[in-house]
Enzyme design. Structure first.
Site, PDB file in Angstrom:
ATOM      1  N   HIS A  83       0.818  -1.216   0.000  1.00 24.37           N
ATOM      2  CA  HIS A  83       0.000   0.000   0.000  1.00 24.37           C
ATOM      3  C   HIS A  83       0.851   1.265   0.000  1.00 24.37           C
ATOM      4  O   HIS A  83       0.359   2.335  -0.327  1.00 24.37           O
ATOM      5  CB  HIS A  83      -1.068  -0.020   1.109  1.00 24.37           C
ATOM      6  CG  HIS A  83      -0.614   0.324   2.492  1.00 24.37           C
ATOM      7  ND1 HIS A  83      -0.318  -0.619   3.459  1.00 24.37           N
ATOM      8  CD2 HIS A  83      -0.438   1.516   3.101  1.00 24.37           C
ATOM      9  CE1 HIS A  83       0.021  -0.022   4.578  1.00 24.37           C
ATOM     10  NE2 HIS A  83      -0.040   1.282   4.398  1.00 24.37           N
ATOM     11  N   ASP A 219       1.339  -7.694   2.546  1.00 33.20           N
ATOM     12  CA  ASP A 219       1.388  -6.272   2.172  1.00 33.20           C
ATOM     13  C   ASP A 219       2.830  -5.786   1.965  1.00 33.20           C
ATOM     14  O   ASP A 219       3.368  -5.034   2.766  1.00 33.20           O
ATOM     15  CB  ASP A 219       0.686  -5.465   3.278  1.00 33.20           C
ATOM     16  CG  ASP A 219       0.356  -4.041   2.852  1.00 33.20           C
ATOM     17  OD1 ASP A 219       0.891  -3.584   1.823  1.00 33.20           O
ATOM     18  OD2 ASP A 219      -0.403  -3.378   3.572  1.00 33.20           O
ATOM     19  N   SER A 644       3.965   2.297   8.505  1.00 34.61           N
ATOM     20  CA  SER A 644       3.770   1.281   7.486  1.00 34.61           C
ATOM     21  C   SER A 644       5.061   1.087   6.722  1.00 34.61           C
ATOM     22  O   SER A 644       5.698   2.050   6.323  1.00 34.61           O
ATOM     23  CB  SER A 644       2.671   1.692   6.526  1.00 34.61           C
ATOM     24  OG  SER A 644       1.454   1.307   7.070  1.00 34.61           O
TER      25      SER A 644
HETATM   26  N1  ARG Z   1      -4.922   0.612   7.863  1.00 33.32           N
HETATM   27  C1  ARG Z   1      -3.622   0.675   7.280  1.00 33.32           C
HETATM   28  C2  ARG Z   1      -3.059   2.115   7.358  1.00 33.32           C
HETATM   29  O1  ARG Z   1      -3.646   2.958   7.975  1.00 33.32           O
HETATM   30  C3  ARG Z   1      -3.584   0.145   5.908  1.00 33.32           C
HETATM   31  C4  ARG Z   1      -4.280   0.971   4.868  1.00 33.32           C
HETATM   32  C5  ARG Z   1      -4.193   0.435   3.476  1.00 33.32           C
HETATM   33  N2  ARG Z   1      -5.082  -0.668   3.255  1.00 33.32           N
HETATM   34  C6  ARG Z   1      -6.403  -0.553   2.927  1.00 33.32           C
HETATM   35  N3  ARG Z   1      -7.127  -1.617   2.811  1.00 33.32           N
HETATM   36  N4  ARG Z   1      -6.971   0.623   2.714  1.00 33.32           N
HETATM   37  O2  ARG Z   1      -2.448   2.677   6.510  1.00 33.32           O
HETATM   38  N1  ASP Z   2      -1.477   1.457   8.127  1.00 30.48           N
HETATM   39  C1  ASP Z   2      -0.723   2.532   8.720  1.00 30.48           C
HETATM   40  C2  ASP Z   2       0.264   3.172   7.735  1.00 30.48           C
HETATM   41  O1  ASP Z   2       0.057   3.124   6.535  1.00 30.48           O
HETATM   42  C3  ASP Z   2      -0.049   2.091   9.965  1.00 30.48           C
HETATM   43  C4  ASP Z   2      -0.943   2.264  11.153  1.00 30.48           C
HETATM   44  O2  ASP Z   2      -1.723   3.220  11.190  1.00 30.48           O
HETATM   45  O3  ASP Z   2      -0.814   1.453  12.084  1.00 30.48           O
HETATM   46  O4  ASP Z   2       1.186   3.859   8.116  1.00 30.48           O
END
Ligand code: ARG
Ligand code: ASP
Length: 713
Positions: A83, A219, A644
C-alpha cells in the site's frame, strides 16, 4: 476507598509503564536500554544508533515522506508495503501489463522501473539543538513573538550547521516545543520498482480486513535505490548504479513465537498522547461520531453504486479505500477509548498531577493549567465541530464541492495575490483536474451531496449556517445544482476557466455550484476559522506548558515525545490479546487462514491459482514451519500511520517482519496506549520470501539477501 483508588491508579500507571512509547533512537541509553534488555534484547543500543559506525538506523530510510522502508541487500534493495508503493505500481500498469492485478517482478536489474516523484531519505545523524533554538526566546513575553524568534533561529541554524553539500539539515520540535533536534539527512531520488505481488496477495482482504486481526495480507513491495558512481544521491540516469548501503538487514528464517522480543524502527506520523481528559472526551463523544456519520453516509452511497456497476467500482475503488481507512479507524478508536476508560483514567491522573503541582510549590506556574484547558476546550467545541463538518462535507467527501472549493481559493488568490498568481494556479487546476474527472461520476456525487448537505444543515452548529441552508430542501437543492452547474464534467470546468481573468471570474460567479460553495466557504472563513485558530493557538501554548510541567514533575518517568514523522523505535513482544470476553486471539496466522477466507472471483478475497497450488503441495521450501506457512503476526509495539513499511527486528538485529497495520480494538493508541489491547500487525518475513521465491520465482532477488538462523546455535 480513597486508598484503594490510589492503589488502582498506581497499578494502572505501573502496567502502562511496561509498554508503549515511540523513542528517539539517539537517546536510548539508560531506561530504554534496560527495558529492552529485560524484554529479551541481545544487542546494545549502539547497534541501533551510532554516529561513528554503521548501525540499524542506516538501513531504515523514510519512504516518500509518508511510509517507512528498509534496506535488505548490499545492492540497495529496499522493502516497504504494497500500500506504500501502490501508486508507483499503479502508474506502471496498463491494460496489457496490469501489475496491480498480476504483480510485477524484475528478473534482471535492467527491468527495474524508474519512478518520477519518489524519494527515500536516510538519517545521517541526530543532535539536540534545544539551547540554540531557544536562544533569546525566554526574554520575550508575547506568544507570537516567541514563535517568530524560534522560527528565525531554526532557519539560521538550518543554514549554518555543518553538513556535506549533498546532505540536508532539518530541525524538528519534540515535546511540543520543549526540545529541538537536528537531523542531517541524505535523500535519494532514483528509486526503481523491483517487485510487487498481485493485489490478491498484497492487498488480500482489502477494506473488509483493514485494521483487523486475524489478518492474512502479504502487504509488501520491493524497490531499489540507485546512486551516482560515488554512491551519492543523483537524479535518475541510466548510468546510475545500485546504492551500497552503510548497513542492510539480514533476514531471519527462524520466525517468531509468543513473547519473542520485537523492535519496530520507523517514521510514525502524528500522535496525541498527552491530551487532557476534556479533549479526549470531545473527540470520543462529539468529533469522531460526527465524522463517522458523514463518512458512513458517503461510503454507503458509493458502495450501492459500486456493487451495481463495474465501471463505477473501478472509478471509486481507490477513493473508497482512502475514505474507508480513517472511517474505520475512528470507529475503532472511539470504541477503544470507551472500553479502556481512557477519560476516567486521565481524569484520575490529572487529580494526582494537580496535587503534585501544589506539593512542588508550582501553583503560580502550573496551578490553573487544567482549568484553562477545560475553559478553552469548552470554548472551541462549536468551532471545532463546524470545522470538521466543513472539512469532511465540502473538502473531502462531496467531490463537486471539493472542486468548487478549489475554484473559490482561486478567486481568493486573485484578490490577495493578483493576476499572475491567479493565472498560474488556474493553469495548474486545468491540468490537475483532468485525472480527477476521469474518476468522477455525477450521479453518485449528487446522492452524496443530498445526504451530506442534509447532515450539514441539521447537525453542524446552527449559528454558522449560511442563509440558504436554513430550512433547505436538500433534494431540490441537489437537483438544481446537479442539473445546471458546469462543475459536473471536465469540459464544463474548462469552459468556466476559459477567457481573460474578468471573464473567468464572471463565469464562476454565474455558476450555481460555485456560488453554493462560495456561500459556505465565506461563512466558514469569516466566522469559524479565525476564532478556531485563535483558541487553538491558546490550547497549543497550554499544551506546551502542560508538557513542560509533566517533564518537570514526573522526572524519571517514561515520557516519550509525540510522533512527528521523525525516526523512532518502539519495542515490545509478540503477543495475542482478548478482543472480547471469552475470545482469545493467538498472535500468528498461517496460509491455512488465507484459504479459509478464499472467495473465488471476489475482489477482496480471491486467491491466485499458483498460490493455491503451492498450498496444496505444501511447497514452502525453507520458509515454512512444521509443514505450515506463517503469514502475519502481532506484537505490543506502539505504532501509528507512517510506520507502514517499518522493519520488525528481532533481539539480534535481524528482520523478522514488515509492519503494516494495527488491530481495530487498539486504534486509540494514537491518543491512549493500552497494552492489553493495542497491537501492531506485521507480515512475517518468511511469507515475503516465500512469495518472492516460490510464487514469483525471483531467485535473482533471493540471491542478494542474507538469510540467517539466529535461533539456531
Ligand atoms: N490501515 C492501514 C493504514 O492505515 C492500511 C491501509 C491500506 N489498506 C487498505 N485496505 N486501505 O495505513
Ligand atoms: N497502516 C498505517 C500506515 O500506513 C499504519 C498504522 O496506522 O498502524 O502507516
Amino acid at each position: 476507598m480513597k486508598f484503594f483508588k490510589l492503589i488502582l491508579l498506581l497499578f494502572v500507571i505501573q502496567t502502562q509503564a511496561q509498554q508503549g512509547g515511540m523513542w528517539i533512537p539517539s537517546l536510548l541509553n539508560g531506561m530504554n536500554e534496560k527495558e529492552m534488555k529485560d524484554l529479551g534484547m541481545k544487542m546494545s543500543v549502539k547497534d541501533i544508533y551510532d554516529v561513528n559506525q554503521s548501525s540499524l538506523k542506516d538501513a531504515v530510510p523514510h519512504f516518500n515522506g509518508g511510509c517507512t522502508s528498509e534496506v535488505i541487500s548490499p545492492k540497495g534493495l529496499i522493502l516497504t508495503n504494497h500500500h506504500c508503493g501502490f501508486s508507483q505500481i499503479q502508474s506502471h500498469s496498463t491494460v496489457d501489463h496490469d501489475y496491480l492485478t498480476d504483480g510485477f517482478w524484475a528478473y534482471k536489474m535492467e527491468d527495474e522501473l524508474p519512478n518520477e516523484n519518489l524519494k527515500v531519505t536516510f538519517i545521517v545523524k541526530i543532535e539536540d539543538v534545544t539551547t540554540a533554538v531557544l536562544e533569546g526566546v525566554t526574554s520575550l513575553t508575547s506568544e507570537l513573538e516567541k514563535q517568530k524568534k524560534i522560527q528565525e533561529n531554526i532557519t539560521s541554524l538550518t543554514n549554518s550547521l555543518p553538513k556535506e553539500n549533498w546532505q540536508e539539515n532539518k530541525i524538528r520540535t519534540f515535546y511540543e516545543g520543549n526540545q529541538y533536534m537536528l537531523f542531517v539527512t541524505e535523500t535519494f531520488t532514483d528509486v526503481r520498482l523491483v517487485g510487487a505481488p498481485p493485489s490478491s496477495v498484497g492487498k488480500f482482504g482489502s477494506d473488509t480486513d483493514n485494521w483487523v486481526w486475524p489478518r492474512h495480507t502479504g502487504d509488501f513491495s520491493l524497490f531499489r535505490i540507485y546512486a551516482d558512481k560515488n554512491n551519492r544521491p543523483a537524479a535518475y540516469s541510466k548510468d546510475n548504479v545500485p546504492y551500497t548501503p552503510k548497513h542492510f538487514l539480514p533476514i531471519s528464517l527462524d520466525g517468531v513465537a509468543q513473547d519473542d522480543f520485537t523492535l519496530v524502527f520507523g517514521y510514525p506520523g502524528k500522535t496525541n498522547e498527552y491530551l487532557p481528559a476534556v479533549a479526549i472526551e470531545q473527540i470520543a463523544k462529539e468529533l469522531n461520531p460526527a465524522k463517522i456519520e458523514i463518512r458512513d453516509k458517503a461510503l454507503k452511497v458509493a458502495d450501492s453504486f459500486m456493487r451495481k456497476d463495474n465501471a463505477i467500482k473501478i472509478q471509486y475503488a481507490a477513493k473508497y479505500a482512502r475514505i474507508a481507512n480513517y472511517w474505520k479507524k475512528w470507529i475503532g478508536e472511539t470504541q477503544g477509548l470507551k472500553k479502556s476508560n481512557a477519560v476516567a483514567i486521565k481524569r484520575e491522573s490529572e487529580k494526582a498531577f494537580q496535587q503534585k503541582i501544589v506539593k512542588a510549590g508550582k501553583e503560580n506556574e502550573y496551578g490553573t493549567l487544567l482549568a484553562d484547558f477545560e475553559k478553552n476546550y469548552a470554548e472551541i467545541a462549536p468551532y471545532a465541530s463546524a470545522r470538521d463538518y466543513f472539512t469532511e462535507v465540502v473538502q473531502v467527501n462531496t467531490e463537486l464541492l471539493s472542486v468548487g472549493y478549489k475554484l473559490y481559493q482561486l478567486e481568493q488568490v486573485y484578490k490577495t495575490k493578483g493576476e499572475q498568481s491567479f493565472t498560474d494556479r488556474k493553469n495548474n487546476l486545468i491540468t490537475g483536474l483532468n485525472d480527477f474527472y476521469k474518476d468522477f461520476n455525477a450521479t453518485v456525487d449528487e446522492k452524496v451531496f443530498e445526504q451530506l448537505i442534509e447532515l450539514y444543515a441539521t447537525k453542524s452548529p446552527k449559528q454558522f449556517l449560511p442563509q440558504s441552508l436554513t430550512n433547505v430542501d436538500t433534494k431540490n437543492l441537489a437537483t438544481a445544482i446537479y442539473s445546471k452547474s458546469k462543475l459536473l464534467n471536465y469540459a464544463g470546468l474548462k469552459e468556466l476557466l476559459t477567457g481573460d481573468t474578468q471573464t473567468v471570474l464572471t463565469n464562476l460567479n454565474n455558476d450555481n455550484g460555485f456560488l453554493f460553495v462560495k456561500e459556505l466557504a465565506d461563512k466558514y472563513l469569516k466566522e469559524v476559522a479565525p476564532k478556531y485558530d485563535e483558541i487553538n493557538l491558546k490550547i497549543t501554548a497550554l499544551q506546551r506548558t502542560y508538557m513542560k510541567a509533566q517533564l518537570e514533575l514526573n522526572k524519571g518517568s517514561r515520557i516519550f515525545p509525540d510522533a512527528n514523522s521523525t525516526l523512532r523505535i518502539t519495542y515490545g513482544k509478540v503477543k495475542g490479546y482478548e478482543p472480547k470476553d471469552g475470545i482469545i486471539y493467538s498472535p500468528i496466522t498461517y496460509l491455512d487462514g488465507v484459504m479459509e477466507k478464499y472467495i473465488p472471483g471476489d475482489y477482496e478475497f480471491d486467491i491466485p491459482a499458483k498460490l493455491i497450488d503451492l498450498y496444496k503441495t505444501k511447497d514452502y521450501g525453507i520458509y515454512g514451519e512444521k509443514g505450515k506457512m506463517p503469514v502475519c503476526f502481532i506484537g505490543t509495539n506502539h505504532t501509528t500511520g507512517g510506520n507502514s513499511g517499518s522493519p520488525a527486528i528481532d533481539s539480534k538485529g535481524n528482520l523478522i517482519g514488515l509492519n503494516f497495520d494495527r488491530v481495530w480494538e487498539g486504534t486509540m493508541s494514537d491518543i491512549y496506549y493500552d497494552p492489553s489491547i493495542c497491537r501492531n500487525i506485521m507480515v512475517d518475513a518468511r511469507y515475503i520470501l516465500f512469495i518472492i521465491d516460490k510464487y514469483a520465482g525471483a531467485k535473482n532477488l533471493i540471491n542478494e539477501l542474507k538469510l540467517v538462523h539466529p535461533k539456531k546455535k
